[in-house]
Motif scaffolding. Sequence first.
Motif, PDB file in Angstrom:
ATOM      1  N   LYS A  61       0.792  -1.142   0.021  1.00  0.00           N
ATOM      2  CA  LYS A  61      -0.012  -0.083   0.076  1.00  0.00           C
ATOM      3  C   LYS A  61       0.925   1.376  -0.036  1.00  0.00           C
ATOM      4  CE  LYS A  61      -3.577   2.471   2.737  1.00  0.00           C
ATOM      5  NZ  LYS A  61      -4.270   2.263   3.726  1.00  0.00           N
ATOM      6  N   GLU A  62       1.844   1.327   0.961  1.00  0.00           N
ATOM      7  CA  GLU A  62       2.737   2.391   0.754  1.00  0.00           C
ATOM      8  C   GLU A  62       3.585   2.587  -0.324  1.00  0.00           C
ATOM      9  OE1 GLU A  62       4.961   5.671   2.755  1.00  0.00           O
ATOM     10  OE2 GLU A  62       2.710   4.812   3.223  1.00  0.00           O
ATOM     11  N   PHE A  63       3.843   1.329  -0.896  1.00  0.00           N
ATOM     12  CA  PHE A  63       4.802   1.291  -2.194  1.00  0.00           C
ATOM     13  C   PHE A  63       4.021   1.945  -3.293  1.00  0.00           C
ATOM     14  CE2 PHE A  63       5.762  -0.584  -6.160  1.00  0.00           C
ATOM     15  CZ  PHE A  63       7.280  -0.451  -6.225  1.00  0.00           C
ATOM     16  N   TYR A  64       2.738   1.919  -3.398  1.00  0.00           N
ATOM     17  CA  TYR A  64       2.082   2.346  -4.601  1.00  0.00           C
ATOM     18  C   TYR A  64       1.511   3.658  -4.263  1.00  0.00           C
ATOM     19  CZ  TYR A  64       2.646  -1.844  -7.243  1.00  0.00           C
ATOM     20  OH  TYR A  64       3.280  -3.087  -7.763  1.00  0.00           O
ATOM     21  N   ARG A  65       1.308   4.183  -3.050  1.00  0.00           N
ATOM     22  CA  ARG A  65       1.060   5.424  -2.685  1.00  0.00           C
ATOM     23  C   ARG A  65       2.033   6.177  -3.356  1.00  0.00           C
ATOM     24  NH1 ARG A  65      -0.747   7.902   3.234  1.00  0.00           N
ATOM     25  NH2 ARG A  65      -1.517   9.994   2.316  1.00  0.00           N
ATOM     26  N   ARG A  66       3.360   5.845  -2.780  1.00  0.00           N
ATOM     27  CA  ARG A  66       4.320   6.653  -3.084  1.00  0.00           C
ATOM     28  C   ARG A  66       4.575   6.743  -4.710  1.00  0.00           C
ATOM     29  NH1 ARG A  66       9.215   5.946   1.662  1.00  0.00           N
ATOM     30  NH2 ARG A  66       7.552   5.607   2.972  1.00  0.00           N
ATOM     31  N   ALA A  67       4.490   5.743  -5.280  1.00  0.00           N
ATOM     32  CA  ALA A  67       4.487   5.467  -6.847  1.00  0.00           C
ATOM     33  C   ALA A  67       3.458   6.425  -7.433  1.00  0.00           C
ATOM     34  CB  ALA A  67       4.308   3.996  -7.006  1.00  0.00           C
ATOM     35  N   ASP A  68       2.219   6.323  -7.217  1.00  0.00           N
ATOM     36  CA  ASP A  68       1.320   7.277  -7.702  1.00  0.00           C
ATOM     37  C   ASP A  68       1.688   8.856  -7.544  1.00  0.00           C
ATOM     38  OD1 ASP A  68      -0.469   5.073  -8.069  1.00  0.00           O
ATOM     39  OD2 ASP A  68      -1.742   5.303  -6.508  1.00  0.00           O
ATOM     40  N   GLU A  69       2.331   9.014  -6.366  1.00  0.00           N
ATOM     41  CA  GLU A  69       2.703  10.414  -6.181  1.00  0.00           C
ATOM     42  C   GLU A  69       3.711  10.964  -7.091  1.00  0.00           C
ATOM     43  OE1 GLU A  69       1.734  13.191  -3.998  1.00  0.00           O
ATOM     44  OE2 GLU A  69      -0.047  12.075  -3.866  1.00  0.00           O
ATOM     45  N   GLN A  70       4.713   9.856  -7.742  1.00  0.00           N
ATOM     46  CA  GLN A  70       5.745  10.112  -8.435  1.00  0.00           C
ATOM     47  C   GLN A  70       5.232  10.324  -9.751  1.00  0.00           C
ATOM     48  OE1 GLN A  70       9.473   9.832  -8.116  1.00  0.00           O
ATOM     49  NE2 GLN A  70       8.771  11.185  -9.572  1.00  0.00           N
ATOM     50  N   VAL A  71       4.326   9.356 -10.230  1.00  0.00           N
ATOM     51  CA  VAL A  71       3.666   9.633 -11.458  1.00  0.00           C
ATOM     52  C   VAL A  71       2.845  11.132 -11.705  1.00  0.00           C
ATOM     53  CG1 VAL A  71       1.860   8.775 -13.014  1.00  0.00           C
ATOM     54  CG2 VAL A  71       3.453   7.216 -11.844  1.00  0.00           C
ATOM     55  N   GLN A  72       2.072  11.448 -10.633  1.00  0.00           N
ATOM     56  CA  GLN A  72       1.415  12.572 -10.492  1.00  0.00           C
ATOM     57  C   GLN A  72       2.340  13.957 -10.697  1.00  0.00           C
ATOM     58  OE1 GLN A  72      -2.159  12.876 -10.653  1.00  0.00           O
ATOM     59  NE2 GLN A  72      -1.603  15.225 -10.852  1.00  0.00           N
ATOM     60  N   LEU A  73       3.334  13.759  -9.804  1.00  0.00           N
ATOM     61  CA  LEU A  73       4.435  14.738  -9.849  1.00  0.00           C
ATOM     62  C   LEU A  73       4.651  15.145 -11.183  1.00  0.00           C
ATOM     63  CD1 LEU A  73       6.305  16.823  -8.677  1.00  0.00           C
ATOM     64  CD2 LEU A  73       8.097  14.817  -8.659  1.00  0.00           C
ATOM     65  N   VAL A  74       5.156  14.338 -12.161  1.00  0.00           N
ATOM     66  CA  VAL A  74       5.585  14.574 -13.473  1.00  0.00           C
ATOM     67  C   VAL A  74       4.401  15.389 -14.153  1.00  0.00           C
ATOM     68  CG1 VAL A  74       6.299  13.384 -15.894  1.00  0.00           C
ATOM     69  CG2 VAL A  74       7.355  12.507 -13.617  1.00  0.00           C
ATOM     70  N   ASP A 192       6.903  10.222   6.214  1.00  0.00           N
ATOM     71  CA  ASP A 192       7.718  10.574   7.518  1.00  0.00           C
ATOM     72  C   ASP A 192       8.631   9.541   7.979  1.00  0.00           C
ATOM     73  OD1 ASP A 192       5.885   8.690   8.521  1.00  0.00           O
ATOM     74  OD2 ASP A 192       5.139  10.130  10.050  1.00  0.00           O
ATOM     75  N   TYR A 193       8.930   8.447   7.230  1.00  0.00           N
ATOM     76  CA  TYR A 193      10.165   7.668   7.316  1.00  0.00           C
ATOM     77  C   TYR A 193      10.444   7.317   6.091  1.00  0.00           C
ATOM     78  CZ  TYR A 193       6.891   3.936   6.191  1.00  0.00           C
ATOM     79  OH  TYR A 193       5.886   2.860   5.515  1.00  0.00           O
ATOM     80  N   CYS A 194      11.861   6.794   6.158  1.00  0.00           N
ATOM     81  CA  CYS A 194      12.441   6.167   4.839  1.00  0.00           C
ATOM     82  C   CYS A 194      11.751   5.050   4.014  1.00  0.00           C
ATOM     83  CB  CYS A 194      13.715   5.885   4.945  1.00  0.00           C
ATOM     84  SG  CYS A 194      14.989   5.567   3.582  1.00  0.00           S
ATOM     85  N   GLY A 195      11.333   4.203   4.539  1.00  0.00           N
ATOM     86  CA  GLY A 195      10.654   3.246   3.960  1.00  0.00           C
ATOM     87  C   GLY A 195      10.518   1.800   4.629  1.00  0.00           C
ATOM     88  N   CYS A 196      11.507   1.338   5.379  1.00  0.00           N
ATOM     89  CA  CYS A 196      11.488  -0.169   5.488  1.00  0.00           C
ATOM     90  C   CYS A 196      10.732   0.064   7.145  1.00  0.00           C
ATOM     91  CB  CYS A 196      12.891  -0.823   5.534  1.00  0.00           C
ATOM     92  SG  CYS A 196      13.901  -0.280   6.709  1.00  0.00           S
ATOM     93  N   GLU A 197      10.497  -1.172   7.492  1.00  0.00           N
ATOM     94  CA  GLU A 197       9.908  -1.420   8.813  1.00  0.00           C
ATOM     95  C   GLU A 197      11.024  -0.968   9.880  1.00  0.00           C
ATOM     96  OE1 GLU A 197       9.973  -5.627   7.148  1.00  0.00           O
ATOM     97  OE2 GLU A 197      10.433  -3.599   6.396  1.00  0.00           O
ATOM     98  N   PHE A 198      12.308  -1.343   9.434  1.00  0.00           N
ATOM     99  CA  PHE A 198      13.235  -0.920  10.644  1.00  0.00           C
ATOM    100  C   PHE A 198      13.318   0.628  10.897  1.00  0.00           C
ATOM    101  CE2 PHE A 198      14.461  -4.749   7.963  1.00  0.00           C
ATOM    102  CZ  PHE A 198      14.409  -5.517   8.636  1.00  0.00           C
ATOM    103  N   SER A 199      13.300   1.146   9.813  1.00  0.00           N
ATOM    104  CA  SER A 199      13.390   2.966   9.841  1.00  0.00           C
ATOM    105  C   SER A 199      12.127   3.311  10.552  1.00  0.00           C
ATOM    106  CB  SER A 199      13.589   3.338   8.560  1.00  0.00           C
ATOM    107  OG  SER A 199      12.530   3.174   7.549  1.00  0.00           O
ATOM    108  N   ARG A 200      11.004   2.784  10.267  1.00  0.00           N
ATOM    109  CA  ARG A 200       9.886   3.060  10.854  1.00  0.00           C
ATOM    110  C   ARG A 200       9.658   3.065  12.494  1.00  0.00           C
ATOM    111  NH1 ARG A 200       3.965   2.112   7.950  1.00  0.00           N
ATOM    112  NH2 ARG A 200       2.921   3.721   8.952  1.00  0.00           N
ATOM    113  N   SER A 201      10.300   1.770  12.763  1.00  0.00           N
ATOM    114  CA  SER A 201      10.463   1.359  14.412  1.00  0.00           C
ATOM    115  C   SER A 201      11.235   2.571  14.951  1.00  0.00           C
ATOM    116  CB  SER A 201      10.941  -0.066  14.408  1.00  0.00           C
ATOM    117  OG  SER A 201      12.178  -0.183  14.210  1.00  0.00           O
ATOM    118  N   GLU A 202      12.193   3.218  14.416  1.00  0.00           N
ATOM    119  CA  GLU A 202      13.096   3.983  14.963  1.00  0.00           C
ATOM    120  C   GLU A 202      12.324   5.301  15.229  1.00  0.00           C
ATOM    121  OE1 GLU A 202      17.062   4.477  13.631  1.00  0.00           O
ATOM    122  OE2 GLU A 202      17.198   2.138  13.521  1.00  0.00           O
TER     123      GLU A 202
END
Length: 203
Positions: A61-74, A192-202
């Motif tokens: 879900k997060e992956f495609y939310r960011r992907a959609d933002e990338q497409v929309q930005l262009v 508000d976090y880089c991407g992986c579950e490890f960065s999110r937990s910090e």
Amino acid sequence: MNKINYNLEMEKVIKKIDKDHKPRLLLHSCCGPCSSAILERINEYFDIDVFYYNPNIDSEKEFYRRADEQVQLVKDLGLEDEIGVRVIKYDHQDFLEYVKGFEEYREGGPRCFKCYRQRMEKAAEFASENNYDFFTTTLSISPHKDSQILNKLGDFLSKEYEIKYLFSDFKKKNGFRRSVELTDKFNMYRQDYCGCEFSRSED
């Protein structure tokens, strides 16, 4: 050891470019907000395709939310006829296997370096196989990412895959601040976090 100014290295390349014969550049992008100021700055010098490959992101879900933002930005930049966006299939398991044994390292350490390597190597491989002139990454726009490490990795991969790496430090010349401005202008989702579950937990 003196640090290399990779922004100046990029500007040396740009000065030699004939805008009537723009070289092809594959830009690995971590997200739309980070790519915004970069596309604005270098689009006039390169024929760009955005390469959205980020298996590190912790959910589909997060992956495609960011992907959609990338497409929309262009589209928001008015560049949809000039810039292609390639969204590579989500495979988080591939990332987890790649960083196995490095899960306990803190953000900014060896696990992150492996993550940079996985994503940049995929971009280098794709660029080499598809006749691009250069590849590079948006990662250096972040004030939390070390441009010295990223560019040394890019240089290494350029030799391994026989494809030129565009040295860069996109946070220079207020690049990060401009990306924040553009994010606000286009009302983009800025994670508000880089991407992986490890960065999110910090967080």
